[in-house]
Design a protein around this motif. Structure first.
Motif, PDB file in Angstrom:
ATOM      1  N   SER A   2       0.822  -1.194   0.000  1.00  0.00           N
ATOM      2  CA  SER A   2       0.000   0.000   0.000  1.00  0.00           C
ATOM      3  C   SER A   2       0.866   1.258   0.000  1.00  0.00           C
ATOM      4  O   SER A   2       1.914   1.316   0.645  1.00  0.00           O
ATOM      5  CB  SER A   2      -0.916   0.008   1.228  1.00  0.00           C
ATOM      6  N   LYS A   6      -0.132   5.659   6.815  1.00  0.00           N
ATOM      7  CA  LYS A   6      -0.472   4.670   7.848  1.00  0.00           C
ATOM      8  C   LYS A   6      -0.604   5.380   9.190  1.00  0.00           C
ATOM      9  O   LYS A   6       0.305   6.073   9.639  1.00  0.00           O
ATOM     10  CB  LYS A   6       0.594   3.580   7.934  1.00  0.00           C
ATOM     11  N   THR A  24     -11.202   7.847  10.891  1.00  0.00           N
ATOM     12  CA  THR A  24     -11.625   7.251   9.617  1.00  0.00           C
ATOM     13  C   THR A  24     -12.698   8.084   8.935  1.00  0.00           C
ATOM     14  O   THR A  24     -12.813   8.072   7.708  1.00  0.00           O
ATOM     15  CB  THR A  24     -12.139   5.810   9.814  1.00  0.00           C
ATOM     16  N   CYS A  30      -6.780   6.014   4.411  1.00  0.00           N
ATOM     17  CA  CYS A  30      -5.525   5.759   5.121  1.00  0.00           C
ATOM     18  C   CYS A  30      -5.554   4.348   5.698  1.00  0.00           C
ATOM     19  O   CYS A  30      -6.613   3.872   6.131  1.00  0.00           O
ATOM     20  CB  CYS A  30      -5.331   6.759   6.265  1.00  0.00           C
ATOM     21  N   ASP A  31      -4.414   3.695   5.694  1.00  0.00           N
ATOM     22  CA  ASP A  31      -4.307   2.419   6.390  1.00  0.00           C
ATOM     23  C   ASP A  31      -4.347   2.690   7.895  1.00  0.00           C
ATOM     24  O   ASP A  31      -3.712   3.632   8.386  1.00  0.00           O
ATOM     25  CB  ASP A  31      -3.000   1.712   6.030  1.00  0.00           C
ATOM     26  N   PRO A 240      -8.023   1.183   1.567  1.00  0.00           N
ATOM     27  CA  PRO A 240      -7.178   1.058   2.772  1.00  0.00           C
ATOM     28  C   PRO A 240      -7.361  -0.281   3.481  1.00  0.00           C
ATOM     29  O   PRO A 240      -8.309  -1.025   3.239  1.00  0.00           O
ATOM     30  CB  PRO A 240      -7.677   2.211   3.650  1.00  0.00           C
ATOM     31  N   SER A 241      -6.425  -0.549   4.369  1.00  0.00           N
ATOM     32  CA  SER A 241      -6.470  -1.779   5.156  1.00  0.00           C
ATOM     33  C   SER A 241      -6.635  -1.445   6.633  1.00  0.00           C
ATOM     34  O   SER A 241      -6.280  -0.352   7.086  1.00  0.00           O
ATOM     35  CB  SER A 241      -5.182  -2.590   4.957  1.00  0.00           C
ATOM     36  N   LEU A 242      -7.172  -2.391   7.370  1.00  0.00           N
ATOM     37  CA  LEU A 242      -7.305  -2.298   8.819  1.00  0.00           C
ATOM     38  C   LEU A 242      -6.580  -3.475   9.442  1.00  0.00           C
ATOM     39  O   LEU A 242      -6.810  -4.622   9.070  1.00  0.00           O
ATOM     40  CB  LEU A 242      -8.786  -2.335   9.221  1.00  0.00           C
ATOM     41  N   PHE A 269     -12.689  -0.383   4.400  1.00  0.00           N
ATOM     42  CA  PHE A 269     -11.452  -1.150   4.374  1.00  0.00           C
ATOM     43  C   PHE A 269     -11.518  -2.305   3.382  1.00  0.00           C
ATOM     44  O   PHE A 269     -12.486  -3.065   3.342  1.00  0.00           O
ATOM     45  CB  PHE A 269     -11.124  -1.696   5.766  1.00  0.00           C
ATOM     46  N   THR A 271      -8.948  -4.745   3.139  1.00  0.00           N
ATOM     47  CA  THR A 271      -8.467  -5.937   3.839  1.00  0.00           C
ATOM     48  C   THR A 271      -8.501  -5.678   5.338  1.00  0.00           C
ATOM     49  O   THR A 271      -8.235  -4.565   5.801  1.00  0.00           O
ATOM     50  CB  THR A 271      -7.041  -6.315   3.415  1.00  0.00           C
TER      51      THR A 271
END
Length: 281
Positions: A2, A6, A24, A30-31, A240-242, A269, A271
């Motif tokens: 990504s 972060k 959020t 944003c991750d 983004p990922s969590l 999110f 992932t």
């Protein structure tokens, strides 16, 4: 890999979820890493030196593992005690949380304010100075509650306290001979906004203004990312990922699921993952 900024949000338990939700909402691209030092929960009952040492140790581990662009210390107790030491030791950008006494004093019509915090935060000199600097013209009624921290943790885990239990804690704010009504309450523990919807449904508390630091912290995080040139145009943003991280290696998967459910209401999110990892003492 990504290319998104972060953000690390750190607390001893679920309290920082109230801050993470605000972040959020302002920064959906944003991750997010949410780290709970639940092996040492609750922070409010630790000795000051022990807490500072623990936060430095855990944060060193988290920074090495995740290399965040911004780290949010989403705990009033940890922020007031350890933020200076964190900034001195690490090059990471840190954002702390402080009781929202200044905005509460500005917006209160009656100048009678409740300060609802952990017992440790209520008694800290840092809190005394905030009251003196920004609310000297107000009557500030302070209540320290460890039970509400426990109730908030249980609320997230799907085991809510009864209305009677919540009312018993809030009633302590009214133990004063002052006849002017209290119209504003500062939620000076990040756990307490997790109960705000419950508070608003209780008799006698529906017209109270509940004030916390969540939105201000989100704006501060955005400022730091903009200043560092980390926010990219929309067309360049992947989903983004969590990642959830718990220091208690016995954390049940159901707890991670409850945290996820609180953070993914908007399905932003792409992932989602959860991990545990012991931090050696």
């Amino acid at each position: 890999m990504s290319t998104l900024p972060k953000i690390l949000v750190f607390d001893s338990g679920a309290g920082g979820l109230s801050i993470a939700r605000e972040i959020t909402a302002v920064l959906p691209h944003c991750d997010l890493v949410y780290a709970a030092d639940n092996a040492m929960f609750p922070y409010g009952e630790m000795e000051d030196d022990q807490l500072i040492s623990r936060v430095l140790e855990v944060m060193g581990h988290l920074i090495e593992k995740f290399t965040p662009d911004v780290a949010v210390i989403a705990c009033n107790t940890a922020s007031t005690l350890a933020l200076e030491a964190l900034r001195a030791r690490f090059g990471t950008t840190f954002v702390g949380v402080v009781p929202a006494i200044k905005p509460a004093a500005k917006t209160s019509s009656t100048s009678v304010i409740g300060l609802l915090a952990t017992p440790a935060t209520v008694e800290r000199e840092y809190t005394n100075n905030l009251v003196k600097d920004f609310a000297d013209h107000c009557l500030v009624v302070r209540v320290g509650s460890s039970k509400l921290v426990e109730y908030a943790e249980n609320e997230i885990a799907g085991n809510p306290a009864s209305n009677e239990e919540l009312e018993a804690e809030l009633q302590k704010l009214l133990t004063t001979t002052n006849q002017t009504p209290m119209d504003t309450v500062v939620l000076a523990c990040t756990h307490f906004p997790l109960l705000k919807e419950r508070f608003n449904r209780l008799n006698g508390w529906r017209n109270v203004q509940w004030v916390d630091s969540g939105s201000a912290i989100a704006r501060r995080v955005k400022f730091h990312l903009e200043e560092a040139g980390k926010l990219k145009p929309a067309q360049l943003r992947p989903q983004p990922s969590l990642m959830l991280y718990f220091t208690d290696t016995d954390t049940h998967p159901s707890i991670a699921k409850c945290y996820q459910q609180h953070l993914i209401a908007d399905n932003i999110f792409g992932t989602i993952s959860a991990h545990t990892g012991a931090v050696k003492n």
